[in-house]
Design an enzyme around this catalytic site. Structure first.
Site, PDB file in Angstrom:
ATOM      1  N   SER A  81       0.833  -1.203   0.000  1.00 52.51           N
ATOM      2  CA  SER A  81       0.000   0.000   0.000  1.00 52.51           C
ATOM      3  C   SER A  81       0.873   1.259   0.000  1.00 52.51           C
ATOM      4  O   SER A  81       1.641   1.466  -0.939  1.00 52.51           O
ATOM      5  CB  SER A  81      -0.961  -0.058   1.189  1.00 52.51           C
ATOM      6  OG  SER A  81      -2.043   0.815   1.016  1.00 52.51           O
ATOM      7  N   PHE A 143     -11.077   2.953   8.049  1.00 50.85           N
ATOM      8  CA  PHE A 143     -10.142   2.595   6.994  1.00 50.85           C
ATOM      9  C   PHE A 143      -9.731   1.122   7.125  1.00 50.85           C
ATOM     10  O   PHE A 143      -9.600   0.412   6.127  1.00 50.85           O
ATOM     11  CB  PHE A 143      -8.909   3.499   7.056  1.00 50.85           C
ATOM     12  CG  PHE A 143      -7.988   3.352   5.878  1.00 50.85           C
ATOM     13  CD1 PHE A 143      -8.401   3.704   4.595  1.00 50.85           C
ATOM     14  CD2 PHE A 143      -6.702   2.859   6.033  1.00 50.85           C
ATOM     15  CE1 PHE A 143      -7.547   3.574   3.505  1.00 50.85           C
ATOM     16  CE2 PHE A 143      -5.843   2.716   4.955  1.00 50.85           C
ATOM     17  CZ  PHE A 143      -6.271   3.076   3.687  1.00 50.85           C
ATOM     18  N   GLN A 147     -10.331  -1.973   4.297  1.00 49.02           N
ATOM     19  CA  GLN A 147      -9.254  -2.797   3.742  1.00 49.02           C
ATOM     20  C   GLN A 147      -9.592  -4.288   3.720  1.00 49.02           C
ATOM     21  O   GLN A 147      -9.030  -5.034   2.915  1.00 49.02           O
ATOM     22  CB  GLN A 147      -7.974  -2.598   4.556  1.00 49.02           C
ATOM     23  CG  GLN A 147      -7.393  -1.208   4.457  1.00 49.02           C
ATOM     24  CD  GLN A 147      -6.158  -1.072   5.317  1.00 49.02           C
ATOM     25  OE1 GLN A 147      -5.163  -1.761   5.110  1.00 49.02           O
ATOM     26  NE2 GLN A 147      -6.200  -0.187   6.294  1.00 49.02           N
ATOM     27  N   ASP A 205      -9.981  -6.316  -3.663  1.00 50.92           N
ATOM     28  CA  ASP A 205      -9.467  -5.109  -3.011  1.00 50.92           C
ATOM     29  C   ASP A 205     -10.323  -3.889  -3.378  1.00 50.92           C
ATOM     30  O   ASP A 205     -10.422  -3.531  -4.549  1.00 50.92           O
ATOM     31  CB  ASP A 205      -8.020  -4.874  -3.462  1.00 50.92           C
ATOM     32  CG  ASP A 205      -7.292  -3.839  -2.615  1.00 50.92           C
ATOM     33  OD1 ASP A 205      -7.962  -2.999  -1.988  1.00 50.92           O
ATOM     34  OD2 ASP A 205      -6.051  -3.871  -2.597  1.00 50.92           O
ATOM     35  N   HIS A 233      -7.404  -6.132   0.584  1.00 54.05           N
ATOM     36  CA  HIS A 233      -6.241  -5.245   0.549  1.00 54.05           C
ATOM     37  C   HIS A 233      -5.025  -5.815   1.276  1.00 54.05           C
ATOM     38  O   HIS A 233      -3.968  -5.191   1.274  1.00 54.05           O
ATOM     39  CB  HIS A 233      -6.626  -3.884   1.152  1.00 54.05           C
ATOM     40  CG  HIS A 233      -5.655  -2.791   0.871  1.00 54.05           C
ATOM     41  ND1 HIS A 233      -5.280  -2.423  -0.416  1.00 54.05           N
ATOM     42  CD2 HIS A 233      -4.963  -1.956   1.704  1.00 54.05           C
ATOM     43  CE1 HIS A 233      -4.420  -1.425  -0.353  1.00 54.05           C
ATOM     44  NE2 HIS A 233      -4.201  -1.126   0.913  1.00 54.05           N
TER      45      HIS A 233
END
Length: 259
Positions: A81, A143, A147, A205, A233
């Site tokens: 990432s 967040f 993910q 993702d 993710h």
């Protein structure tokens, strides 16, 4: 500034692990023992995140400069990432320092642009920036949940992400500054990459869409692009056997190229 660096393993190729936004190098801990059996690991908390202090001025150049000063002279780099953003910039800026590059759920352009649909919508990105000022913990947890959406191990991964966030909380200053780095457009840098490159994408993702695959093949013609079919993710945690197999193959390819 103080940079948190941890080294593990006593044999094998040098391996640098760079984590994602809002977290710390602890995100790699489920894999560290296994990797340390055959790599010499360097784990870093990126400036402004985890246990590392923020920089006076946070830019891609300043972040990469600090990281390069703390890692082995030549190593295989894995960037997940945000860590992938830094790894691409480092590989373009100092190609002699990186023997091979593995990008995990990383995008050369994280935020959508008029000519780029493979990213987060700008309004969503700006909402995260605002949320960090008003309610950083809530924003980080949101967040974290994003993910894991679509992963077969979503519940376990969300629990781990929350634990890493709780164990090494970053300052609002560091969170905002490092999030801003994800505005970068590194597509021009991809053509400057030298040496073996592997890209590992998560099939589900929501942040770095798997549709990026075809574009990456064009932007990095010699790269190996692999899709983890059960992952979102965090494919290195969802499908660790696949991640390690691809990493070992990349290391072997790098050694063949240097011999």
């Amino acid at each position: 500034m103080t940079l948190y660096v941890e080294q593990r393993g006593e044999r094998g190729p040098e391996l640098v692990l760079l984590h994602g936004w809002g977290l710390s190098s602890d995100i790699w801990q489920p894999l560290v023992d296994q990797l340390a059996e055959r790599y010499r690991l360097t784990l870093i908390d990126l400036p402004g995140l985890g246990r590392s202090e923020p920089l006076t001025e946070t830019t891609l150049d300043s972040l990469v400069e600090v990281v390069l000063a703390k890692v082995p002279e030549r190593a295989l780099w894995v960037g997940w990432s945000l860590g992938g953003t830094l790894a691409v910039h480092a590989a373009a800026k100092a190609p002699g320092r990186i023997s091979a590059l593995m990008l995990v759920a990383a995008s050369p352009c994280f935020v959508q642009r008029p000519d780029w649909s493979c990213g987060m919508e700008m309004n969503t990105f700006k909402a995260f920036e605002r949320g960090l000022v008003t309610s950083p913990v809530k924003t980080l947890n949101r967040f974290a949940a994003l993910q894991t959406q679509g992963s077969v191990r979503a519940r376990q991964e969300f629990k781990l992400l929350k634990q890493v966030i709780a164990d090494s909380p970053a300052s609002s200053e560091g969170l905002v500054a490092t999030l801003g780095v994800l505005r970068a457009d590194l597509r021009p840098s991809l053509g400057q990459l030298r040496g073996p490159v592997t890209v590992l994408l998560g099939e589900h993702d929501p942040l770095v869409p798997v549709s990026l695959k075809d574009t990456l093949v064009t932007l990095i013609p010699d790269a190996r692009v692999v899709c983890a079919e059960h992952s979102a993710h965090l494919p290195f945690l969802t499908e660790p056997d696949l991640f390690i197999a691809e990493l070992d193959e990349l290391a072997a390819q790098s050694q063949r190229g240097s011999s």
